[in-house]
Design an enzyme around this catalytic site. Structure first.
Site, short mmCIF file in Angstrom:
data_model
loop_
_atom_site.label_atom_id
_atom_site.label_comp_id
_atom_site.label_asym_id
_atom_site.label_seq_id
_atom_site.Cartn_x
_atom_site.Cartn_y
_atom_site.Cartn_z
N GLY A 366 9.52 -12.80 -16.64
CA GLY A 366 10.86 -12.54 -17.14
C GLY A 366 10.89 -12.61 -18.64
O GLY A 366 9.92 -13.02 -19.29
N ILE A 367 12.01 -12.18 -19.18
CA ILE A 367 12.20 -12.26 -20.62
C ILE A 367 13.43 -13.12 -20.85
O ILE A 367 14.52 -12.79 -20.41
CB ILE A 367 12.39 -10.86 -21.23
CG1 ILE A 367 11.18 -9.99 -20.89
CG2 ILE A 367 12.60 -10.97 -22.73
CD1 ILE A 367 11.31 -8.56 -21.31
N GLY A 368 13.23 -14.25 -21.45
CA GLY A 368 14.34 -15.18 -21.66
C GLY A 368 14.85 -15.11 -23.07
O GLY A 368 14.44 -14.24 -23.86
N GLY A 369 15.77 -16.00 -23.39
CA GLY A 369 16.35 -16.03 -24.72
C GLY A 369 15.31 -16.27 -25.80
O GLY A 369 15.50 -15.89 -26.94
N PHE A 370 14.20 -16.88 -25.45
CA PHE A 370 13.25 -17.28 -26.47
C PHE A 370 11.95 -16.50 -26.44
O PHE A 370 11.12 -16.67 -27.30
CB PHE A 370 12.95 -18.76 -26.34
CG PHE A 370 14.17 -19.62 -26.51
CD1 PHE A 370 14.68 -19.84 -27.77
CD2 PHE A 370 14.81 -20.16 -25.42
CE1 PHE A 370 15.82 -20.60 -27.95
CE2 PHE A 370 15.94 -20.94 -25.59
CZ PHE A 370 16.46 -21.15 -26.86
N GLY A 371 11.76 -15.71 -25.43
CA GLY A 371 10.53 -14.94 -25.40
C GLY A 371 10.13 -14.57 -23.98
O GLY A 371 10.85 -14.85 -23.02
N VAL A 373 7.91 -14.59 -20.51
CA VAL A 373 7.25 -15.62 -19.70
C VAL A 373 6.28 -14.94 -18.74
O VAL A 373 6.63 -13.98 -18.06
CB VAL A 373 8.28 -16.42 -18.87
CG1 VAL A 373 7.61 -17.60 -18.20
CG2 VAL A 373 9.42 -16.90 -19.75
N LYS A 388 5.19 -19.41 -21.65
CA LYS A 388 6.28 -18.79 -22.43
C LYS A 388 5.77 -18.53 -23.83
O LYS A 388 5.27 -19.43 -24.49
CB LYS A 388 7.48 -19.73 -22.43
CG LYS A 388 8.63 -19.24 -23.25
CD LYS A 388 9.90 -20.00 -22.93
CE LYS A 388 10.59 -19.42 -21.73
NZ LYS A 388 11.97 -19.83 -21.56
N ASP A 484 21.40 -25.56 -23.68
CA ASP A 484 21.52 -24.21 -23.12
C ASP A 484 21.50 -24.27 -21.59
O ASP A 484 20.69 -23.61 -20.94
CB ASP A 484 20.41 -23.31 -23.66
CG ASP A 484 20.77 -21.83 -23.56
OD1 ASP A 484 21.94 -21.52 -23.22
OD2 ASP A 484 19.88 -20.98 -23.80
#
Ligand SMILES: *[C@@H]1O[C@H](CO)[C@@H](O)[C@H](O)[C@H]1NC(C)=O
Ligand SMILES: *[C@@H]1O[C@H](CO)[C@@H](O)[C@H](O)[C@H]1NC(C)=O
Ligand SMILES: *[C@@H]1O[C@H](CO)[C@@H](O)[C@H](O)[C@H]1NC(C)=O
Ligand SMILES: *[C@@H]1O[C@H](CO)[C@@H](O)[C@H](O)[C@H]1NC(C)=O
Ligand SMILES: *[C@@H]1O[C@H](CO)[C@@H](O)[C@H](O)[C@H]1NC(C)=O
Length: 677
Positions: A366-371, A373, A388, A484
């Site tokens: 997945g692609i999260g708020g920070f980068g 994964v 991540k 968060d």
């Protein structure tokens, strides 16, 4: 603005009053229930007053060591004063509940003996009992004798056909005899599938036991789990037993343990007991840690043979040099002196590259708020990990951040995603976590390709996340603010237990380039209104986001979403509106069908509103939240003056739509009074 300010102050004063009276109320209740002294909790045993015999001792780190890596010994540990188990008027046995965390550390891996038993006994004198397969409980002449009046729960690692044992790794209920009346191979029933999963008592890992007796139903339950797990719903053993002929008042509670010909240390890490109530949950962060089992080391012979033809040698050297140069570029990482102390927490980029097969898109989780994964499998241990990749351009603050990440890596809680370590390269940081096979909760709530979660599972996830957050806020050595909290940051393990991920990561963006500016990080819809004024994340702003999360789970809706008419729906406003109209239940997720508990859904919705109260002082602390969720305290009624969420709407007009916002820190000095600290 002045009028609004006054109303705000009045309201704050009122909520403080309510809060104070609530606190007084709980204080009285606690004082009343404590007077019987039939409840106790040991999170570690340092300084504990226990009656010990045999080789039993309390180690300097607070472990209760009942046997000490010596063969043919026994030991006992009892609470010094006895307890009454019988209601004097009705003659019935009370309900009771106890839980303890234990670990068997064999001197040689996998070779452990014998075991321990939790016991309720009319005497503390076991000097005539035998060790070894008698577990320090009985001897040949009194084994099986009803005059013993002993209830034992044995954790036995030796197969003994004479006592009709089933294997060398079992749990049994013993009444006056070592031949158990009910037994099972050690393990638990998974909450999701109901399937039995074995656990190894000899693994050297900490395991937890719960023993619950319902005096009315006369039902004795014994449940086992590893300490990374929540208590399984279905007990391992569940047996109707009339204890009224077994227990005679008063009785001592404690542990017995014995070794045979295999040197083993039997440890208890923590223990709680409660008569007529549920034993208090142990605080894992306070438990002492177990010593490691010494691994068996095999000798590894490595033979390298090189062809020694001189012409060939030159070619090989050239090849090797070229290879090394390429290799060094490919696997280059940044490692500075200050990082050396973090050795064990540092992964090499090469290992991570191999684990993820080169960070291929097909392994992208997945692609999260920070980068991004990625999923990976470590080559050495074969354990599954999630990596991540966080891009980090500025070198400023990285040292402080890594120190914090490493310290966070020491956090251990069954409802937190475990951070295993990190790696640093130019412009990027790689964080290595335990892999969570079921992905994030939002996929289940909103996704089309995942099954709907039933209410029992949702309720369990909520309780788990609450306990994880409580640990971060109050129970660890330093306060960790998550910053968060949202459904997409709650990951589900293989048994669909909720685990909070990404904690502390938002901090990375706090170390901004401008020291006079504080960044607010978080996600739209979860940001507490005061964040814009104060510009500082606190545990109470976390509670606000947790409240929104509760509504999300109960309603199956995003905090801010559009409805059929194309209008924007602010979840919190909508639930407040329905609560005012007396139709709060109508906001529940329609996909739940009829399979839900009305009281629980209502509790979650109202608790969501309370947590996301626009006034920070009106919000409960996570400790209170956990009490409400556990039914240990009644949820306070929401005040009719609850202001609607449109306050936030107002603030949104001031430019609330950026993911990251900057606010001058000159306004960041106001402090927030939290509920009960
Ligand atoms: C275990 O305890 C006994 C009695 O206290 C002591 O004599 C013995 O040396 C101890 N053994 C170990 C391995 O610590
Ligand atoms: C331990 O508990 C017993 C029984 O309650 C009591 O008599 C004794 O004084 C206590 N010892 C200490 C050191 O507190
Ligand atoms: C110990 O035994 C278990 C189960 O029999 C096995 O899976 C594990 O590999 C063994 N560990 C060692 C170190 O031999
Ligand atoms: C067995 O234990 C009981 C209870 O402690 C004791 O009365 C009895 O004498 C013991 N028997 C032997 C043979 O040691
Ligand atoms: C024991 O287990 C049964 C079956 O899961 C459950 O219905 C019951 O409530 C449990 N009782 C206690 C006291 O935990």
């Amino acid at each position: 603005m002045g009028g609004f300010g006054r109303a705000y102050k009045d309201m704050a004063a009122m909520f403080l009053k309510i809060l104070v009276s609530l606190l007084l109320f709980f204080h009285k209740k606690l004082a009343a229930s404590g007077s019987e002294n039939h409840e106790f909790t040991f999170n570690g045993f340092r300084g504990a007053n226990l009656t010990l015999d045999g080789v039993a001792s309390i180690t300097s780190s607070g472990l209760l060591r009942i046997t000490n890596a010596t063969t043919q010994v026994k030991g006992h540990a009892f609470r010094p004063s006895p307890l009454r188990f019988r209601d004097q008027t009705t003659g019935k046995i009370f309900s009771f509940s106890t839980t303890f965390v234990f670990g068997f550390i064999p001197e040689f891996a996998n070779l452990s003996g014998h075991g321990i038993a939790f016991l309720i006994s009319p005497t503390k004198d076991f000097s005539r009992a035998l060790g070894s397969r008698f577990l320090g409980l009985f001897n040949r002449s009194n084994n099986g004798n009803p005059s013993n009046h002993i209830l034992g729960i044995e954790l036995d690692t030796i197969y003994d056909p004479e006592f009709e044992d089933i294997d060398d790794n079992h749990v049994g209920i013993d009444i006056n005899s070592l031949t158990s009346i009910n037994f099972h191979t050690a393990g638990y029933y998974a909450d999701d599938s109901g399937l039995f999963k074995a656990l190894n008592l000899k693994s050297g890992e900490a395991l937890q036991v719960w023993i619950d007796y319902d005096g009315h139903e006369m039902l004795l339950n014994v449940t086992l789990a590893s300490i990374q797990m929540a208590k399984p719903q279905k007990p391992l053993l569940s047996k109707i037993i009339d204890l009224s002929s077994v227990l005679i008042d008063p009785m001592y509670v404690g542990f017995s343990s014995a070794t045979g010909s295999l040197p083993t240390s039997h440890y208890i890490l923590g223990w709680s007991f409660n008569m007529n109530g549920v034993a208090q949950a142990l605080d894992y962060s306070l438990l002492p840690s177990l010593p490691r089992v010494r691994p068996k080391r095999g000798s590894k012979a490595l033979t390298i043979s090189l062809p020694l033809a001189s012409a060939g040698l030159v070619l090989i050297v050239v090849g090797v040099v070229a290879f090394i140069v390429r290799w060094r570029v490919k696997y280059a990482e940044l490692l500075e002196d200050w990082e050396l102390e973090y050795g064990p927490r540092r992964f090499s980029y090469k290992d991570l590259y191999k684990a993820t097969k080169g960070f291929k898109d097909k392994d992208l989780l997945g692609i999260g708020g920070f980068g991004k994964v990625y999923k990976g499998v470590l080559q050495t241990s074969k354990s599954e990990i999630a990596v991540k990749r966080v891009s980090h351009e500025s070198r400023q603050g990285i040292r402080e951040f890594v120190a914090e990440i490493v310290s966070i890596g020491r956090l251990r809680h069954r409802n937190l995603v475990q951070l295993l370590g990190y790696c640093r390269r130019k412009g990027e940081l790689l964080l290595v976590y335990d892999y969570m096979p079921n992905g994030s909760l939002d996929k289940f709530l909103y996704g089309q390709d995942k099954p709907t979660l039933d209410w029992a599972t949702r309720f369990r996830i909520i309780k788990g996340v609450a306990s994880g957050l409580l640990y971060l806020h109050e129970d660890w050595e330093q306060v960790v603010i998550h910053r968060d909290i949202k459904a997409s940051n709650v990951l589900l393990d293989h048994e669909l237990n909720g685990r909070l991920g990404d904690f502390g990561l938002a901090r990375l963006y706090d170390h901004g380039t401008d020291p006079h500016t504080t960044h607010i990080v978080g996600t739209m819809g979860y940001l507490a209104p005061e964040l814009t004024r104060i510009g500082k994340a606190t545990t109470i702003t976390d509670v606000f986001a947790f409240g929104v999360f509760l509504l999300e789970v109960a309603c199956g809706r995003r905090p801010v979403g559009s409805i059929a008419s194309g209008e924007e729906l602010i979840l919190l406003d909508w639930v407040v509106e329905n609560w005012r109209k007396g139709s709060i239940l109508a906001t529940r997720d329609p996909r739940l069908g009829d399979e839900y508990v009305v009281e629980e859904v209502e509790l979650i919705l109202k608790l969501g509103l309370l947590c996301s109260h626009p006034l920070p002082t009106a919000r409960p602390s996570m400790r209170e939240v956990v009490r409400y969720l556990g039914g240990r305290a009644p949820l306070p009624e929401l005040s009719p003056t609850y202001v609607s969420f449109s306050v936030l709407g107002l603030l949104r007009n001031e430019g609330f739509d950026d993911y990251i916002m900057s606010y001058p820190s000159s306004v960041a000095t106001a402090s927030i009074i939290s509920g009960d600290r």
